[in-house]
Enzyme design. Sequence first.
Site, PDB file in Angstrom:
ATOM      1  N   ASP A 126       0.823  -1.212   0.000  1.00 13.44           N
ATOM      2  CA  ASP A 126       0.000   0.000   0.000  1.00 13.44           C
ATOM      3  C   ASP A 126       0.856   1.261   0.000  1.00 13.44           C
ATOM      4  O   ASP A 126       0.373   2.357   0.306  1.00 13.44           O
ATOM      5  CB  ASP A 126      -0.906   0.025   1.238  1.00 13.44           C
ATOM      6  CG  ASP A 126      -2.073  -0.947   1.139  1.00 13.44           C
ATOM      7  OD1 ASP A 126      -2.222  -1.590   0.087  1.00 13.44           O
ATOM      8  OD2 ASP A 126      -2.833  -1.058   2.122  1.00 13.44           O
ATOM      9  N   ASP A 181       5.097  -9.364   8.935  1.00 14.84           N
ATOM     10  CA  ASP A 181       5.250  -7.927   8.781  1.00 14.84           C
ATOM     11  C   ASP A 181       6.615  -7.623   8.176  1.00 14.84           C
ATOM     12  O   ASP A 181       7.516  -8.472   8.166  1.00 14.84           O
ATOM     13  CB  ASP A 181       5.100  -7.229  10.130  1.00 14.84           C
ATOM     14  CG  ASP A 181       3.642  -7.116  10.552  1.00 14.84           C
ATOM     15  OD1 ASP A 181       2.750  -7.383   9.716  1.00 14.84           O
ATOM     16  OD2 ASP A 181       3.392  -6.775  11.730  1.00 14.84           O
ATOM     17  N   ASP A 183       9.228  -5.998   9.040  1.00 10.28           N
ATOM     18  CA  ASP A 183      10.461  -6.007   9.822  1.00 10.28           C
ATOM     19  C   ASP A 183      10.823  -7.392  10.350  1.00 10.28           C
ATOM     20  O   ASP A 183      11.745  -7.517  11.158  1.00 10.28           O
ATOM     21  CB  ASP A 183      10.323  -5.036  11.006  1.00 10.28           C
ATOM     22  CG  ASP A 183       9.087  -5.319  11.850  1.00 10.28           C
ATOM     23  OD1 ASP A 183       7.986  -5.332  11.281  1.00 10.28           O
ATOM     24  OD2 ASP A 183       9.223  -5.532  13.071  1.00 10.28           O
ATOM     25  N   ASP A 274      -5.854  -8.286  14.272  1.00 11.46           N
ATOM     26  CA  ASP A 274      -5.434  -9.646  14.592  1.00 11.46           C
ATOM     27  C   ASP A 274      -6.131 -10.164  15.845  1.00 11.46           C
ATOM     28  O   ASP A 274      -6.625 -11.296  15.879  1.00 11.46           O
ATOM     29  CB  ASP A 274      -3.911  -9.716  14.752  1.00 11.46           C
ATOM     30  CG  ASP A 274      -3.355  -8.546  15.555  1.00 11.46           C
ATOM     31  OD1 ASP A 274      -4.132  -7.846  16.246  1.00 11.46           O
ATOM     32  OD2 ASP A 274      -2.135  -8.318  15.488  1.00 11.46           O
TER      33      ASP A 274
END
Length: 538
Positions: A126, A181, A183, A274
Amino acid sequence: MTITSAAYYGLFLTLSPVQRAVNALSDDTFAGAHKLTWFDWSLLIPYFAIMAVLSMYGMYRYEVIRNYLKHRKKLPQAPPAQFETLPRVTVQLPLYNERYVVERLLESVIQLEYPRDRLQIQVLDDSTDETHPFTQALVARLRAEGHPIEYHHRDNREGFKAGALQEGLKTATGELIAIFDADFVPPRDFLMRTVHFFTEPKVGVVQTRWSYLNRNYNVLTEVEAILLDGHFVLEHVARCGRGLFFNFNGTAGVLRRQMIEDAGGWEHDTLTEDCDLSYRAQLKGWKFLYLPGLDCPSELPVEMHAFQVQQSRWAKGLVQVAKKLLPGILRAPIPWRHKVEAFFHLTPNISYPLMMVVSALLVPVMIVRFYMGWWQMALIDLPLIFASFCSIIAFYLFAERELDRRNWKRTIWMLPALLAVGVALAVINTRAVMEALLGIKSSFVRTAKYAIAGNRVRVGETKYRRKSGWLPFIELGIGTYFLVMIFWAVDSYNFLALPFLTLFTSGYYWAGFATLYQEYQSRLRWQRQRQLGLETAR
């Protein structure tokens, strides 16, 4: 004759320090004569009511430790069976302006050990900056090399991360969905060590433990790691081992696609999509598993304000989930222990606004308590302090001992910083909690990561820093208030208040000064880069 509250406090401030000490010890001037007035009660009632609530959450931490010790051996050590034919897996990688870490992420994901014909990798981007063309080109190169990777870019951020994941499901081919994610750096054997647990039909999620690439980068990252270890080492194990509800953490886990759809899909009306999905799925009977023996490395925020923003997002999201789902959970036909655990799991961040009120009341209450007698303080105050304050120390020390029995004693030296960081989160998390309770919406704010190597943040970090605005100045103002109170406590021989006043002062000053210093350094780097660019252009 009873001294009025106003005269009482005036006399207190005019007495010499030695005389105050003598009077306090002898109880001749105040303890025997002073009777509680309406003003005193207006301080003591809210103070002890809040301390009782905080103590309740403190006792819950002791209960988590007890459940951990009792149920830790019940966690699955190996899958009950092995798939003869491995299921199809879709790896989803949600991104938003992750220029510094995206290459590291993709390099680790393409190395996952899994049959290429059973694997699909979706990059759900995005991004609105140069991450978009950079990642698109990187994915095209990896795809040309034969990797089963796809690039998906949205022109809007509708639904934020939840919206990206839901959009990705439309073209996902996997029966199982692994999510990482930007990282995170999943180990090569991640999928092979998790997918076989799904041979049990009712297993909906397999969550793994987070570990940290930059744990020892600075004091802040060490504290962050300790805080997260409490969650992943104790809480998850205690809940999973006892068969209670616990949450998928949004990354470093594998989900059954059928479970996602049965629970209603990803919804974006909370900032912790989540946790929202986790409770909806478990209420429908899906089983969650936790594998503490499998860790997935990640990167911790290295700057105070970035950490504060991350924590405030989590705090607000949990309160939003509590508002959304807790009434239904309490009415659901499930055992009472599930309901109690869900309440404590979803509502602990209410302690931040309560802590702000307690900190405001601390000094006047200490004045009143100082002249009510030492026995009352020992019988009433100390048990509350033990329940609410000492439980934090016990909780995190025990978590580190269980995680690393050889080096856990270092955590003892980190405790002052750990407690100070809790104070540093008070203002921003109080705002987050109040916004959630009042129904004030806000966007999903990413946490800036920089693919840190060694002890230096990569050049260009200024691009992803968020402006702190008024926050550090409020923190410095509150810290100064408590600094003045420290001098008052020393002058009045009220030494019992010193540890708490020092803790509040150091926490607020750390948060305020660290944020302002990091922003100043960031501006300097930006100016140097701009000057270098102008000189190069000439």
